[in-house]
Motif scaffolding. Sequence first.
Motif, PDB file in Angstrom:
ATOM      1  N   GLY A  54       0.844  -1.088  -0.023  1.00 25.63           N
ATOM      2  CA  GLY A  54      -0.059  -0.013  -0.003  1.00 25.63           C
ATOM      3  C   GLY A  54       0.990   1.225  -0.112  1.00 25.63           C
ATOM      4  O   GLY A  54       0.416   2.168  -0.824  1.00 25.63           O
ATOM      5  N   ASP A  55       1.790   1.158   0.888  1.00 23.98           N
ATOM      6  CA  ASP A  55       2.809   2.502   0.967  1.00 23.98           C
ATOM      7  C   ASP A  55       3.744   2.414  -0.103  1.00 23.98           C
ATOM      8  O   ASP A  55       4.663   3.389  -0.117  1.00 23.98           O
ATOM      9  CB  ASP A  55       3.210   2.465   2.419  1.00 23.98           C
ATOM     10  N   ALA A  56       4.050   1.462  -0.870  1.00 24.73           N
ATOM     11  CA  ALA A  56       5.398   1.218  -1.749  1.00 24.73           C
ATOM     12  C   ALA A  56       4.758   1.481  -3.502  1.00 24.73           C
ATOM     13  O   ALA A  56       5.830   1.567  -4.116  1.00 24.73           O
ATOM     14  CB  ALA A  56       5.920  -0.165  -1.527  1.00 24.73           C
ATOM     15  N   MET A  57       3.503   1.600  -3.453  1.00 27.45           N
ATOM     16  CA  MET A  57       3.066   1.462  -4.984  1.00 27.45           C
ATOM     17  C   MET A  57       3.181   3.036  -5.334  1.00 27.45           C
ATOM     18  O   MET A  57       2.233   3.842  -5.247  1.00 27.45           O
ATOM     19  CB  MET A  57       1.808   0.915  -5.101  1.00 27.45           C
ATOM     20  N   ARG A  58       4.206   3.411  -6.006  1.00 31.69           N
ATOM     21  CA  ARG A  58       4.290   4.890  -6.302  1.00 31.69           C
ATOM     22  C   ARG A  58       4.425   5.184  -7.667  1.00 31.69           C
ATOM     23  O   ARG A  58       4.314   6.348  -8.302  1.00 31.69           O
ATOM     24  CB  ARG A  58       5.454   5.376  -5.478  1.00 31.69           C
ATOM     25  N   SER A  59       4.921   4.273  -8.541  1.00 34.17           N
ATOM     26  CA  SER A  59       5.240   4.363  -9.875  1.00 34.17           C
ATOM     27  C   SER A  59       4.966   3.281 -10.849  1.00 34.17           C
ATOM     28  O   SER A  59       4.642   1.860 -10.457  1.00 34.17           O
ATOM     29  CB  SER A  59       6.863   4.633 -10.069  1.00 34.17           C
ATOM     30  N   GLY A  60       5.129   3.349 -12.108  1.00 28.19           N
ATOM     31  CA  GLY A  60       4.593   2.405 -13.076  1.00 28.19           C
ATOM     32  C   GLY A  60       5.718   0.934 -12.719  1.00 28.19           C
ATOM     33  O   GLY A  60       5.216   0.197 -13.009  1.00 28.19           O
ATOM     34  N   ALA A  61       6.897   1.276 -12.407  1.00 29.12           N
ATOM     35  CA  ALA A  61       8.034   0.502 -12.118  1.00 29.12           C
ATOM     36  C   ALA A  61       7.634  -0.493 -10.884  1.00 29.12           C
ATOM     37  O   ALA A  61       7.746  -1.680 -11.080  1.00 29.12           O
ATOM     38  CB  ALA A  61       9.429   1.065 -12.000  1.00 29.12           C
ATOM     39  N   ASP A  62       7.115   0.416  -9.811  1.00 24.41           N
ATOM     40  CA  ASP A  62       6.552  -0.686  -8.790  1.00 24.41           C
ATOM     41  C   ASP A  62       5.415  -1.425  -9.218  1.00 24.41           C
ATOM     42  O   ASP A  62       5.134  -2.633  -8.707  1.00 24.41           O
ATOM     43  CB  ASP A  62       6.035   0.338  -7.598  1.00 24.41           C
ATOM     44  N   LEU A  63       4.216  -0.942 -10.220  1.00 22.94           N
ATOM     45  CA  LEU A  63       3.162  -1.608 -10.676  1.00 22.94           C
ATOM     46  C   LEU A  63       3.640  -3.079 -11.339  1.00 22.94           C
ATOM     47  O   LEU A  63       3.273  -3.896 -11.009  1.00 22.94           O
ATOM     48  CB  LEU A  63       2.454  -0.935 -11.284  1.00 22.94           C
ATOM     49  N   ARG A  64       4.654  -2.947 -12.124  1.00 20.48           N
ATOM     50  CA  ARG A  64       5.465  -3.997 -12.889  1.00 20.48           C
ATOM     51  C   ARG A  64       5.640  -5.109 -11.972  1.00 20.48           C
ATOM     52  O   ARG A  64       5.595  -6.263 -12.205  1.00 20.48           O
ATOM     53  CB  ARG A  64       6.536  -3.423 -13.787  1.00 20.48           C
ATOM     54  N   GLN A  65       6.646  -4.521 -11.166  1.00 22.75           N
ATOM     55  CA  GLN A  65       7.190  -5.337  -9.939  1.00 22.75           C
ATOM     56  C   GLN A  65       6.051  -6.019  -9.139  1.00 22.75           C
ATOM     57  O   GLN A  65       6.242  -7.452  -8.758  1.00 22.75           O
ATOM     58  CB  GLN A  65       8.220  -4.565  -8.913  1.00 22.75           C
ATOM     59  N   PHE A  66       5.234  -5.551  -8.923  1.00 24.84           N
ATOM     60  CA  PHE A  66       4.113  -6.025  -8.239  1.00 24.84           C
ATOM     61  C   PHE A  66       3.457  -6.972  -9.141  1.00 24.84           C
ATOM     62  O   PHE A  66       3.095  -8.146  -8.412  1.00 24.84           O
ATOM     63  CB  PHE A  66       3.087  -4.838  -7.764  1.00 24.84           C
ATOM     64  N   ILE A  67       3.047  -6.822 -10.184  1.00 22.10           N
ATOM     65  CA  ILE A  67       2.311  -7.970 -10.992  1.00 22.10           C
ATOM     66  C   ILE A  67       3.313  -9.013 -11.356  1.00 22.10           C
ATOM     67  O   ILE A  67       2.881 -10.193 -11.127  1.00 22.10           O
ATOM     68  CB  ILE A  67       1.988  -7.338 -12.403  1.00 22.10           C
ATOM     69  N   TRP A  68       4.506  -8.990 -11.477  1.00 24.47           N
ATOM     70  CA  TRP A  68       5.278 -10.024 -11.896  1.00 24.47           C
ATOM     71  C   TRP A  68       5.608 -10.760 -10.288  1.00 24.47           C
ATOM     72  O   TRP A  68       5.494 -12.249 -10.471  1.00 24.47           O
ATOM     73  CB  TRP A  68       6.875  -9.512 -12.119  1.00 24.47           C
ATOM     74  N   ARG A  69       5.466 -10.146  -9.405  1.00 18.94           N
ATOM     75  CA  ARG A  69       5.599 -11.131  -8.111  1.00 18.94           C
ATOM     76  C   ARG A  69       4.263 -11.666  -7.756  1.00 18.94           C
ATOM     77  O   ARG A  69       4.234 -12.942  -7.334  1.00 18.94           O
ATOM     78  CB  ARG A  69       5.747 -10.011  -6.721  1.00 18.94           C
ATOM     79  N   ARG A  70       3.090 -11.107  -8.141  1.00 13.78           N
ATOM     80  CA  ARG A  70       1.889 -12.068  -7.942  1.00 13.78           C
ATOM     81  C   ARG A  70       1.789 -12.937  -8.874  1.00 13.78           C
ATOM     82  O   ARG A  70       1.298 -14.080  -8.752  1.00 13.78           O
ATOM     83  CB  ARG A  70       0.619 -10.878  -8.160  1.00 13.78           C
ATOM     84  N   ILE A  71       2.300 -12.841 -10.253  1.00 12.00           N
ATOM     85  CA  ILE A  71       2.153 -13.940 -11.051  1.00 12.00           C
ATOM     86  C   ILE A  71       3.165 -15.190 -10.885  1.00 12.00           C
ATOM     87  O   ILE A  71       2.779 -16.308 -10.810  1.00 12.00           O
ATOM     88  CB  ILE A  71       2.615 -13.485 -12.489  1.00 12.00           C
ATOM     89  N   GLY A  72       4.503 -14.633 -10.043  1.00  8.46           N
ATOM     90  CA  GLY A  72       5.134 -15.879  -9.381  1.00  8.46           C
ATOM     91  C   GLY A  72       4.411 -16.599  -8.468  1.00  8.46           C
ATOM     92  O   GLY A  72       4.881 -17.814  -8.096  1.00  8.46           O
TER      93      GLY A  72
END
Length: 370
Positions: A54-72
């Motif tokens: 919640g506090d770490a989602m600040r940019s498109g780069a954070d979003l991409r990392q989040f998506i890859w981690r959820r996929i993994g």
Amino acid sequence: MIKSIEGVRGLAALLVALYHLKIGSEYFSLIRNGYLFVDLFFVLSGFVICAAYGDAMRSGADLRQFIWRRIGRLFPLLVFSTVVFVLGSNAIVLAKKLAVSAGHAGLLNNPGALEYLVPTAGEILATLTFTHSLGLFDELILNTPSWSISVEFYTYLLFALVCLLLTGAGRIVLLAVLSLAGLIISAWASVNIHDCIAAKGCLSLTYDFGLARSIHSFCLGALAFYSSRILKMNIPAIQITVMFALFLLLTLVDYVSIAAFAFPVAFAALVLSLSKDSGPLADALKPGLFQVLGQRSYSIYLMHMPLLLIFENLTKRVSGLVSSITVLVAYVLVLYVISGWTYRFVEAPMRDWFNRLVVRKPAVAGGAGS
């Protein structure tokens, strides 16, 4: 990690597995209405994901990392369990065909069920893209409990977008609006599409309106996290009150089907009461067995349906209390062992591999941890 929340996650997975086994459902509302504990999973995900990102989602780069981690986190075991389910289904059909050809059809519960399960190209593609429970099909497909993984993935994406768009009070208000919208759609679909007041099973939305159900409960979990930051609670009193409320709801829902809509709120209150990891209920959920169940909860959830391919045949043959208990205990023990294997050899190593892959990408190196 909040140990009591990890413990309750493991219990929720086990209850869903027992719900599908169905042994004891005629006696215990906890098993008979076990489908509702999928909403506890959604609430837990909302709380944990909000706490982590919640506090770490600040940019498109954070979003991409989040998506890859959820996929993994979701994809490898989803594919593995689905393949095991298809292979297991076809192995049983082959065994039946051999039994029939050998003149032993009388030993089979359903000797006419001799069609192989061959996934269509659409089913394969939908499973690989997490879209198989977004209304594309008019029934559950393949490893049926994975419907919740489909809708939860897209709920993750919605949450991430909310975090990128808004902060502070605005984010909390939007999460509340989304939760309310999910509830309204879920209630409408349950009552008008599935006729749950007459047929029972309110909130049992899966392949058609499961996304609304997921959004409602997930956002409640996120709101529980934000509430945990500001509320000063008498933890023991709240835990006892919530447990009493859940007991009443489990008793009531058999007679008043719409009581099912109160469960996500009760689950959110339960998670909120455990957020400080203290109190009598929290202490009861901390022992090692509950922690192991929590660690393996995803494997328990996705591997119990392949296991039921074998055990559902046994449940049709048993009669009497002793036989039923024997089958139930055997089911739980085998599931415990199998979930340990899949966690160790599939879930954990593939999750870690995806996480290492994300960390190696310079564009997302500054994002949140898993």
